[in-house]
Design an enzyme around this catalytic site. Structure first.
Site, mmCIF file in Angstrom:
data_model
loop_
_atom_site.group_PDB
_atom_site.id
_atom_site.type_symbol
_atom_site.label_atom_id
_atom_site.label_comp_id
_atom_site.label_asym_id
_atom_site.label_seq_id
_atom_site.Cartn_x
_atom_site.Cartn_y
_atom_site.Cartn_z
ATOM 1 N N PRO A 76 52.749 38.659 10.743
ATOM 2 C CA PRO A 76 52.514 37.576 9.748
ATOM 3 C C PRO A 76 53.324 36.309 9.614
ATOM 4 C CG PRO A 76 53.514 39.530 8.538
ATOM 5 C CD PRO A 76 53.414 39.879 10.243
ATOM 6 N N GLU B 178 79.047 46.860 -3.995
ATOM 7 C CA GLU B 178 78.930 45.904 -3.179
ATOM 8 C C GLU B 178 80.348 45.680 -2.281
ATOM 9 O OE1 GLU B 178 76.099 44.676 -2.284
ATOM 10 O OE2 GLU B 178 75.034 45.731 -4.105
ATOM 11 N N ASP C 2 69.670 52.075 -0.535
ATOM 12 C CA ASP C 2 70.514 52.411 0.780
ATOM 13 C C ASP C 2 70.436 53.512 1.511
ATOM 14 O OD1 ASP C 2 71.755 49.959 -0.066
ATOM 15 O OD2 ASP C 2 73.203 50.975 -1.159
HETATM 16 P P1 ADP Z 1 49.725 33.652 10.795
HETATM 17 O O1 ADP Z 1 48.315 33.304 10.710
HETATM 18 O O2 ADP Z 1 50.432 34.442 12.208
HETATM 19 O O3 ADP Z 1 49.807 34.974 9.545
HETATM 20 P P2 ADP Z 1 49.918 31.115 9.948
HETATM 21 O O4 ADP Z 1 49.309 30.439 11.220
HETATM 22 O O5 ADP Z 1 49.185 31.185 8.693
HETATM 23 O O6 ADP Z 1 50.487 32.543 10.216
HETATM 24 O O7 ADP Z 1 51.204 30.569 9.423
HETATM 25 C C1 ADP Z 1 51.570 30.139 8.202
HETATM 26 C C2 ADP Z 1 52.491 28.982 8.029
HETATM 27 O O8 ADP Z 1 53.721 29.123 8.578
HETATM 28 C C3 ADP Z 1 51.689 27.691 8.747
HETATM 29 O O9 ADP Z 1 50.699 27.161 7.900
HETATM 30 C C4 ADP Z 1 52.830 26.939 9.205
HETATM 31 O O10 ADP Z 1 52.981 26.056 7.977
HETATM 32 C C5 ADP Z 1 54.129 27.920 9.326
HETATM 33 N N1 ADP Z 1 54.383 27.902 10.431
HETATM 34 C C6 ADP Z 1 54.116 29.275 11.466
HETATM 35 N N2 ADP Z 1 54.616 29.247 12.594
HETATM 36 C C7 ADP Z 1 54.880 27.830 12.512
HETATM 37 C C8 ADP Z 1 55.514 27.053 13.884
HETATM 38 N N3 ADP Z 1 55.507 27.707 15.251
HETATM 39 N N4 ADP Z 1 55.679 25.495 13.809
HETATM 40 C C9 ADP Z 1 55.211 25.099 12.658
HETATM 41 N N5 ADP Z 1 54.928 25.777 11.395
HETATM 42 C C10 ADP Z 1 54.807 27.038 11.657
HETATM 43 ZN ZN ZN Z 2 73.825 49.205 -1.752
#
Ligand code: ADP
Ligand code: ZN
Length: 603
Positions: free
Chosen positions: A205, A426, A501
């Site tokens: 993600p 910690e 942990d």
């Molecule tokens: P996924 O669909 O893989 O879950 P998204 O394409 O929705 O991820 O990415 C979420 C946000 O993260 C994008 O809108 C962008 O702002 C940022 N992001 C992710 N990867 C990049 C990248 N390689 N370059 C610039 N921004 C990125």
């Molecule tokens: Zn701890």
């Protein structure tokens, strides 16, 4: 149900209103002079009467001086008859204007029809409204079949291009091909090449799958349809399939175009592995997707880009040639990519000269593009809240920790005693992480609650790591146990603060044995298969491919690994007791120790 209730209330109100109007209408508006017929005749003979209007049996008398009166005649007799019976002077009568009002019809309506018609009307109206409600629901059910895909047309245009995607070099190269196909299909078809129908984007993600798909549409300047796999699946069987049909129909109309299906694993799971009814629905939906992709006449110019972070669960049929035959893998960004991503997202934000994005990239291994975008956003928010005009390093560092572990909870009230326990806990983690050679460097130690944790020790690798050794895992276990062992050693008792942990240490040890083959006695093999049994949307099943006896041995090995970690940790804690006390003292005073201070303290 609520609707029905409301309708009823409305009708009740209307009914009461109508009833009120009627009862008002039937009360005579003003008392009128009642006149006997004899008197009327006398008055006519005296030339006082100007007109008589006959309304059924009622005689409305109007005098020459504008007064009015009313008289009643016997029903069934004509007025002239009645008057002459009373001995009216014919000559005088000729001067009286006699008019006949035919109100018997309205009377009839009011008296006869209305009492029946009104309830009938009310009931009819009620039925009508109820039916309309049901029909509305029906219509909605009809709409179900249509896909809810969002479309960005060519005219609106997707503004995203490859310039907005940092890093992901290989992925961009692969997708550049798709862009060329879309821009100049003829170049390829003339050579007899088959234009790919589907591209599968694989990656966790926030790694920019959606972003890349949009960038392809933006570069090729074609319409962009997007839908999430989970949107196909509804309560009703057959809806998913019909949505797929609808979606492809729409897409074909505006080809060439990109059709983006996010989370395709929601429908594209391996078929025939699951329980429950929703499963059939998913299969049908998946089948329909396959049918649609096969059914393209070659080169119609609809390219399906699908995204998933679970390639392992996808149905093999999806991956056959002619379907998603291209697969693009997105990795977590490395340090250079992270810097580039940060640069892209810092474009609109005023950074102070002192803020160094490279440093931020160094501190954020394992962050996805989305996390990094989030860091800059949080930093901007923090800056704004302090009424500053430029984002400085401090805000950026703070934002990193916030994204990593949730916001600081300075207000959480802890007693002196709890504070002391947390400090020792910690410090225990930190000391062991510092003195073991194969662990990540301590970046920060804190006893300020953050997210779920009561305190935290932040360790970061000095470089991106792809491979981990058995020794580094054992040392990691030692670090995880550090808090627990310190509490036990100092206070002779254990708190609940070490739960997570211990869980992490146990999970790590288990994976070392079952996934990485890191056991000396069990040999180089894995244990257990993550089979897909989908039940209530959750995988509850891990199939065992080993015997009871081996299961016992595995447990033994896991315990042995944890024990090794424990021995390492215990030894260090005994040796470095002075260092531990120093860290605790500092923590109780300042609550947070940054990396430089920590290293000075240890030197
Ligand atoms: P996924 O669909 O893989 O879950 P998204 O394409 O929705 O991820 O990415 C979420 C946000 O993260 C994008 O809108 C962008 O702002 C940022 N992001 C992710 N990867 C990049 C990248 N390689 N370059 C610039 N921004 C990125
Ligand atoms: Zn701890």
């Amino acid at each position: 149900m609520k609707n029905l209730m409301r309708n009823f209330l409305w009708f009740f109100a209307i009914f009461v209103a109508i009833a009120a109007i009627f009862s008002l209408a039937s009360v005579p508006a003003k008392p009128v002079n009642q006149l006997s017929l004899g008197n009327l005749v006398t008055e006519i003979n005296q030339d006082k009467v100007a007109s008589v209007a006959v309304d059924g049996n009622k005689l409305e008398v109007k005098y020459k001086d504008d007064k009015t009166a009313e008289a009643i005649k016997e029903p069934g007799q004509a007025l002239s008859e009645v008057l002459s019976d009373y001995g009216v002077d014919k000559g005088k009568l000729a001067n009286v204007a006699i008019s006949i009002k035919d109100s018997s019809e309205t009377d009839w309506w009011l008296g006869v029809i209305l009492p029946f018609a009104l309830p009938a009307l009310l009931i009819g109206g009620l039925l009508f409204f109820m039916l309309r409600g049901v029909q509305g629901a029906n219509n909605k059910a009809m709409m179900f079949g249509q896909s809810q895909a969002r479309e960005v047309s060519k005219e609106t245009g997707i503004k995203t291009t490859f310039a907005d995607v940092a890093g992901a070099k290989e992925a961009k190269e692969e997708l550049m091909e798709v862009v060329e196909f879309l821009k100049a299909p003829k170049k390829f078809t003339d050579l007899g090449a088959r234009i790919p129908r589907g591209v599968l984007l694989l990656g966790g993600p926030g790694l920019g799958k959606t972003l890349l798909a949009k960038a392809v549409a933006g570069e090729a300047e074609v319409p962009f349809f997007s839908i999430s796999g989970s949107e196909f699946v509804e309560m009703f069987v057959g809806v998913g399939a019909s949505r797929v049909r609808d979606l492809f129909k729409r897409a074909k109309k505006s080809s060439p175009c990109i059709l983006f299906i996010d989370e395709i694993d929601a429908v594209g799971r391996r078929r025939g592995a699951g329980l429950g009814g929703s499963h059939d629905e998913r299969e049908q939906t998946l089948n329909q997707i396959l049918v649609e992709m096969d059914g393209f006449e070659p080169n119609v110019g609809v390219i399906v880009i699908a995204a998933t972070n679970r390639p392992d669960v996808l149905d093999p049929a999806l991956l056959r040639p002619g379907r998603f035959d291209r697969q693009v893998i997105l990795d977590a960004p490395d340090i250079a990519d992270r810097e580039a991503i940060l640069k892209i997202h810092a474009r609109q934000k005023p950074l102070a000269k002192t803020a160094n994005l490279r440093e931020i990239a160094e501190r954020t291994p394992g962050f996805s593009g989305a996390d990094l975008a989030n860091v800059l956003n949080e930093a901007a928010i923090l800056t704004a809240r302090q009424n500053k005009l430029e984002i400085e390093s401090n805000e950026l560092f703070e934002a990193i920790e916030k994204v990593m572990m949730g916001p600081e909870r300075k207000s959480r009230i802890i007693t002196e005693n709890e504070k002391k326990i947390t400090a020792y806990h910690e410090a225990g983690h930190a000391i062991i992480a510092h003195f073991l050679p194969n662990t990540d460097k301590v970046h920060k130690v804190s006893i300020i609650a953050r997210g779920q944790a009561g305190g935290y020790t932040l360790k970061l690798p000095s470089e991106d790591k792809h491979l981990h050794t058995k020794l580094s895992f054992i040392e990691e276990i030692a670090v995880l146990l550090g808090g627990y062992l310190t509490e036990k050693k100092i206070f002779g008792d254990i708190t609940t603060g070490a739960t997570s942990d211990l869980r992490r240490a146990t999970q790590l040890a288990r994976r070392m044995i079952t996934d990485y083959g890191m056991s000396d006695n069990l040999g180089p093999r894995t244990f257990g298969q993550q089979d897909e049994m989908v039940f209530l949307g959750r995988e509850i099943h891990e199939s065992r491919d080993y015997s009871e006896k081996l299961a016992e041995q595995i447990d033994g090995e896991i315990n042995a690994l944890i024990n090794q970690g424990q021995i390492k940790a215990q030894k260090l804690l005994d040796e470095k007791h002075d260092a531990l006390e120093k860290v605790v003292k500092e923590l109780l005073e300042k609550e947070t120790i940054e990396r430089e201070d920590f290293e000075k303290l240890m030197a």
